[in-house]
Design a protein around this motif. Structure first.
Motif, PDB file in Angstrom:
ATOM      1  N   ARG A 172       0.829  -1.204   0.000  1.00  0.00           N
ATOM      2  CA  ARG A 172       0.000   0.000   0.000  1.00  0.00           C
ATOM      3  C   ARG A 172       0.862   1.251   0.000  1.00  0.00           C
ATOM      4  O   ARG A 172       0.562   2.254  -0.674  1.00  0.00           O
ATOM      5  CB  ARG A 172      -0.929   0.002   1.220  1.00  0.00           C
ATOM      6  N   ALA A 173       1.955   1.205   0.802  1.00  0.00           N
ATOM      7  CA  ALA A 173       2.836   2.371   0.858  1.00  0.00           C
ATOM      8  C   ALA A 173       3.444   2.666  -0.502  1.00  0.00           C
ATOM      9  O   ALA A 173       3.582   3.826  -0.910  1.00  0.00           O
ATOM     10  CB  ALA A 173       3.921   2.142   1.902  1.00  0.00           C
ATOM     11  N   ARG A 232       2.119   1.933  -3.364  1.00  0.00           N
ATOM     12  CA  ARG A 232       1.070   2.533  -4.199  1.00  0.00           C
ATOM     13  C   ARG A 232       0.860   4.001  -3.822  1.00  0.00           C
ATOM     14  O   ARG A 232       0.714   4.870  -4.696  1.00  0.00           O
ATOM     15  CB  ARG A 232      -0.246   1.755  -4.027  1.00  0.00           C
ATOM     16  N   GLN A 233       0.824   4.249  -2.498  1.00  0.00           N
ATOM     17  CA  GLN A 233       0.631   5.637  -2.065  1.00  0.00           C
ATOM     18  C   GLN A 233       1.786   6.536  -2.542  1.00  0.00           C
ATOM     19  O   GLN A 233       1.587   7.680  -2.945  1.00  0.00           O
ATOM     20  CB  GLN A 233       0.510   5.683  -0.540  1.00  0.00           C
ATOM     21  N   GLU A 261       1.337   7.315  -6.066  1.00  0.00           N
ATOM     22  CA  GLU A 261       0.282   8.313  -6.261  1.00  0.00           C
ATOM     23  C   GLU A 261       0.771   9.701  -5.888  1.00  0.00           C
ATOM     24  O   GLU A 261       0.516  10.690  -6.579  1.00  0.00           O
ATOM     25  CB  GLU A 261      -0.939   7.931  -5.407  1.00  0.00           C
ATOM     26  N   VAL A 262       1.513   9.801  -4.749  1.00  0.00           N
ATOM     27  CA  VAL A 262       2.028  11.112  -4.316  1.00  0.00           C
ATOM     28  C   VAL A 262       2.989  11.677  -5.331  1.00  0.00           C
ATOM     29  O   VAL A 262       2.944  12.860  -5.699  1.00  0.00           O
ATOM     30  CB  VAL A 262       2.689  10.985  -2.935  1.00  0.00           C
ATOM     31  N   ALA A 265       5.260   8.082   3.249  1.00  0.00           N
ATOM     32  CA  ALA A 265       4.495   7.079   2.525  1.00  0.00           C
ATOM     33  C   ALA A 265       4.987   5.668   2.813  1.00  0.00           C
ATOM     34  O   ALA A 265       4.218   4.730   2.826  1.00  0.00           O
ATOM     35  CB  ALA A 265       4.548   7.368   1.024  1.00  0.00           C
ATOM     36  N   SER A 279      -0.681   9.867   7.186  1.00  0.00           N
ATOM     37  CA  SER A 279      -0.633   9.341   5.829  1.00  0.00           C
ATOM     38  C   SER A 279       0.109  10.308   4.932  1.00  0.00           C
ATOM     39  O   SER A 279       0.252  11.485   5.253  1.00  0.00           O
ATOM     40  CB  SER A 279      -2.062   9.140   5.309  1.00  0.00           C
ATOM     41  N   SER A 283      -6.294  12.957   4.105  1.00  0.00           N
ATOM     42  CA  SER A 283      -5.255  12.426   3.220  1.00  0.00           C
ATOM     43  C   SER A 283      -5.267  13.121   1.859  1.00  0.00           C
ATOM     44  O   SER A 283      -4.331  12.963   1.073  1.00  0.00           O
ATOM     45  CB  SER A 283      -5.453  10.920   3.046  1.00  0.00           C
ATOM     46  N   ASP A 284      -6.339  13.870   1.565  1.00  0.00           N
ATOM     47  CA  ASP A 284      -6.442  14.579   0.292  1.00  0.00           C
ATOM     48  C   ASP A 284      -5.850  15.999   0.367  1.00  0.00           C
ATOM     49  O   ASP A 284      -5.969  16.756  -0.583  1.00  0.00           O
ATOM     50  CB  ASP A 284      -7.913  14.634  -0.128  1.00  0.00           C
TER      51      ASP A 284
END
Length: 793
Positions: free
Chosen positions: A594-595, A597-598, A601-602, A628, A638, A684-685
């Motif tokens: 997940r990290a 992926r995050q 995305e970041v 992340a 996050s 987180s957004d």
């Protein structure tokens, strides 16, 4: 002694109870004939046979042993050969029984060695059974197939009888005035017609008999005399052939008589063993093989004539009425301490001393006869060569012997024969004469029995014998307990101390005057009263020790329970720890994925921001990357969600690509003023806007929205995925437009859309609450959302 040891302990009644389970009279006689102590070898063999039959019963049910009594008379060597069909059928049935038992024993499990051996010793009667069964039908009659001659004669009989009856019927019809309507009948083994006496002359023939009133004559017309003669001749020849066949069968059984007699002996033995096993089931007993234990140990032994389990059987056999028992029969626990060969039991009258003696004697005799003992696990019976029992009055008037003389005569015989393999059961030792002399004799008897090594259990009322027992090596006292408060015996044996007779207490309970009792105490003297006080004190100390022992045992059980609980808790913790470690490994792997992926995305958002002119420094980029990928146990924000975010901070809303100001924080969501609108978005957004970025020119972001957002959306007819996407877009527009309340029309249907809507709005940060309106406004087919947009809109 006139009576045997078996009779003294009432073994004969126990054997009757066992014999009641036998299938044959021969087995019942065999069971009830035992009135002595069998040898050790016989006892071991009987016990093991009972045990194997018990296991066979558990596997396949009872052995079928019916028919033995009917065959027994014909298997005696002196018996004449049987000639009647029913007697031969008895032998045939017996031969079939031998064959079926033989097959079953040979098919039994291999560990049942005795049964395998007995099955092998049974003769194979299959050939005899097959041959004899072809000559004897199931109904005991000889079938036509027994011989060709018999079949031919019976065919001639059938045709001759048919021809004769047809001729008679024709005569009857042709002479309606003389013959009655009665069909042809049989008189004096000849077929004839019923004729009216008044018309006798109209039908020539022989008069065979007449009716009771004399109005009807039974006549054999002359026309059928020869046919009747032929039929009689054929019948005689048929009977002679039948007897010839029966004589052949008789000769075959006579030739096999010796083998069948041996088989009868084995089946009777099996029947007796099965009766013992069935009695054991009724008594909840267990087989105890004599000699396998070096000590006499009884655990929970129950006297069969007192055991409640056997009361229905006793009622059937002896007419015993069902007793209203105030308390259950107290089982006997008996085990002599190491080095002790003699036990002297004392206590009150009717306290159970004699029952103890009889129970001990019965358990030994039952074990040696192969009868399961009504006792608990742990019971053992040692090897004995002799059993001597003295219970009750031995007065012999014919021999001019008193009770005491008869007892001493029997005792003298016993003392000459007793040795280390003898069991002696002596009731009321020292009774029947002067107490002082009786006590002296009693002490001498127990000393001699102890010296010769005999195992002895004796009862007495004499305190002097109990005192002697306490000071003699190899001798121990035992007491029958007495409940002082209730004033009655408890029938419980306690080894280790003598018991009191409680004679004065019992006399008082029976109503003797106080003055009489007081005088009796004076006459007893100080030494006796001192002894009574000593015994009473000893009983009290023992009761205290037993109470403390029970308390300690209870605490030990509690401690064991706590230890077990603690051990179980440790095992559970170990298992949970192992499970947690495994779960943690899985969770770490999932978090890493997940990290990553995050992070991707970041980084994609950073690149997009740079393309739009919003530069992010290298240091900030490294911070975002580290956040992340952070996987430690501490709670960390996050990616893109700073831990020190506070109301008033300038942030960048990634999903809207617009900057705004944080107005309110609520859990994982934030209320942001953005583009003149107030929007609830996930934390987180959000990205903090660097102070330097606020001074640089930024591209202006314009939110293009429809002028009018409807108050409700219709999802009817859509599938769940399309409806979800449409609803998400609608909510973004409604929130941006500042709508305070909206309606979602999803209908009833299967409930899939309603469930999807509730799951989505429950997690949506911009939805304060949701509900179904009243029925007149849509009910459960509509969901109304409170967006709170009116506050700043």
């Amino acid at each position: 002694m006139k009576r045997s040891a078996a009779a003294e302990v009432e073994l004969d009644r126990i054997l009757e109870m066992v014999a009641a389970h036998g299938a044959s009279a021969a087995a019942r006689r065999q069971i009830t004939s035992s009135d002595t102590l069998p040898t050790l070898g016989e006892g071991v063999l009987s016990s093991r046979l009972t045990d194997e039959i018990s296991r066979l019963l558990d596997e396949d049910g009872r052995l079928t042993l019916a028919g033995l009594d009917e065959a027994e008379p014909w298997l005696d060597a002196a018996a004449p050969p049987p000639r009647a069909a029913e007697d031969l059928m008895s032998l045939l049935t017996f031969a079939k029984r031998v064959l079926s038992v033989r097959r079953r024993l040979q098919a039994a499990p291999g560990e049942l060695k005795l049964l395998h051996d007995l099955g092998g010793r049974l003769p194979d009667t299959e050939g005899l059974v097959g041959w004899a069964a072809s000559r004897l039908g199931r109904d005991g009659q000889v079938p036509d197939s027994a011989s060709p001659e018999l079949a031919a004669l019976r065919r001639r009989l059938a045709s001759g009888r048919r021809e004769l009856l047809e001729r008679l019927e024709a005569i009857r019809r042709s002479n309606p005035d003389a013959a009655t309507d009665t069909p042809p009948t049989l008189r004096r083994d000849r077929y004839c017609l019923a004729v009216r006496r008044s018309a006798r002359s109209q039908l020539p023939g022989l008069v065979l008999s007449s009716s009771g009133s004399g109005a009807t004559l039974y006549m054999e017309p002359y026309e059928v005399v020869e046919l009747n003669n032929d039929l009689a001749d054929i019948t005689a020849r048929e009977q002679a052939e039948v007897q010839r066949i029966l004589d052949e069968v008789s000769a075959a059984f006579t030739a096999a008589r010796e083998e069948l007699a041996a088989a009868l002996s084995i089946l009777v033995r099996l029947d007796a063993g099965q009766a013992r096993a069935l009695f054991g089931r009724a008594a909840a007993g267990r087989v105890v093989v004599p000699g396998e234990g070096g000590q006499l140990v009884l655990r929970g032994a129950r006297h069969p004539l007192l055991d409640g389990r056997l009361q229905p059987l006793r009622a059937e056999l002896f007419g015993e009425a069902e007793r209203a028992r105030s308390r259950p029969v107290v089982p006997l626990d008996l085990e002599l301490p190491d080095g002790v060969r003699t036990l002297v039991i004392s206590g009150p009258n009717a306290g159970g001393k004699t029952v103890v003696l009889k129970t001990v004697g019965l358990m030994v005799l039952m074990a040696y006869n192969g009868i399961p003992l009504p006792a608990d696990e742990g019971t053992t019976i040692p090897a004995f060569d002799g059993l001597w029992v003295y219970i009750g009055d031995e007065q012999e008037l014919s021999a001019d012997l008193s009770t005491f003389s008869g007892a001493m005569s029997a005792t003298a015989t016993m003392l000459r024969a007793a040795d280390s393999r003898s069991l002696v059961l002596y009731d009321e030792l020292g009774a029947g004469t002067d107490p002082m002399e009786g006590a002296a004799l009693g002490c001498g008897i127990i000393e001699q029995l102890t010296t010769c090594g005999a195992l002895t259990v004796a009862t007495t009322h004499l305190a002097a014998i109990a005192v002697c027992a306490s000071s003699t090596a190899g001798v121990e006292n035992a007491a029958m307990e007495y409940d002082e408060e209730a004033g009655c015996p408890t029938y419980t044996l306690r080894v280790g101390r003598p018991g009191r007779s409680h004679g004065l207490e019992i006399a008082a309970a029976m109503g003797l005057p106080d003055a009489t009792l007081a005088r009796a105490r004076e006459l007893l003297g100080g030494k006796h009263l001192e002894l009574e006080r000593w015994l009473k004190r000893l009983e009290g100390l023992e009761a205290d020790l037993l109470a403390e022992r029970r308390l300690l045992e209870e605490r030990e059980r509690e401690l064991d329970g706590l230890k077990e609980s603690a051990a179980a808790a440790v095992r559970r913790l170990d298992e949970e720890r192992d499970q947690l470690r495994a779960t943690l490994d899985v969770e770490r792997g999932r978090l890493r994925q997940r990290a990553r992926r995050q992070l991707d995305e970041v980084m994609a958002k950073i690149e997009a921001a740079e393309k739009e002119g919003r530069r992010i420094g290298r240091r900030r980029r490294e911070q975002l990357r580290a956040a992340a990928l952070r996987l430690d146990d501490e709670a960390s924000p996050s990616p893109g969600t700073p831990a020190d975010l506070e109301p008033g901070d300038a942030v960048h809303v990634l999903s809207l690509s617009s900057n705004g100001i944080v107005e309110q924080l609520k859990g994982s969501t934030a209320l942001v003023s953005c583009g003149g609108k107030r929007v609830w978005v996930p934390r987180s957004d959000l990205e903090p806007v660097p102070e330097s970025a606020t001074t640089r020119p930024r591209p202006q972001l314009r939110l293009s929205m429809e002028d009018v957002v409807p108050d409700e959306i219709h999802l009817l007819g859509m599938d769940a995925e399309a409806a979800r996407e449409e609803l998400e877009r609608y909510l973004d527009r409604a929130i941006a437009a500042g709508k305070p309340l909206v309606r979602i029309v999803h209908g009833h249907g299967t409930g899939t859309l309603r469930k999807m809507v509730q799951e989505l709005v429950r997690r949506h940060p911009g939805v304060r609450s949701f509900r179904h309106p009243p029925q007149n406004r849509g009910g459960t087919g509509v969901t109304e959302l409170d967006l709170g947009g009116g506050a700043g809109g």
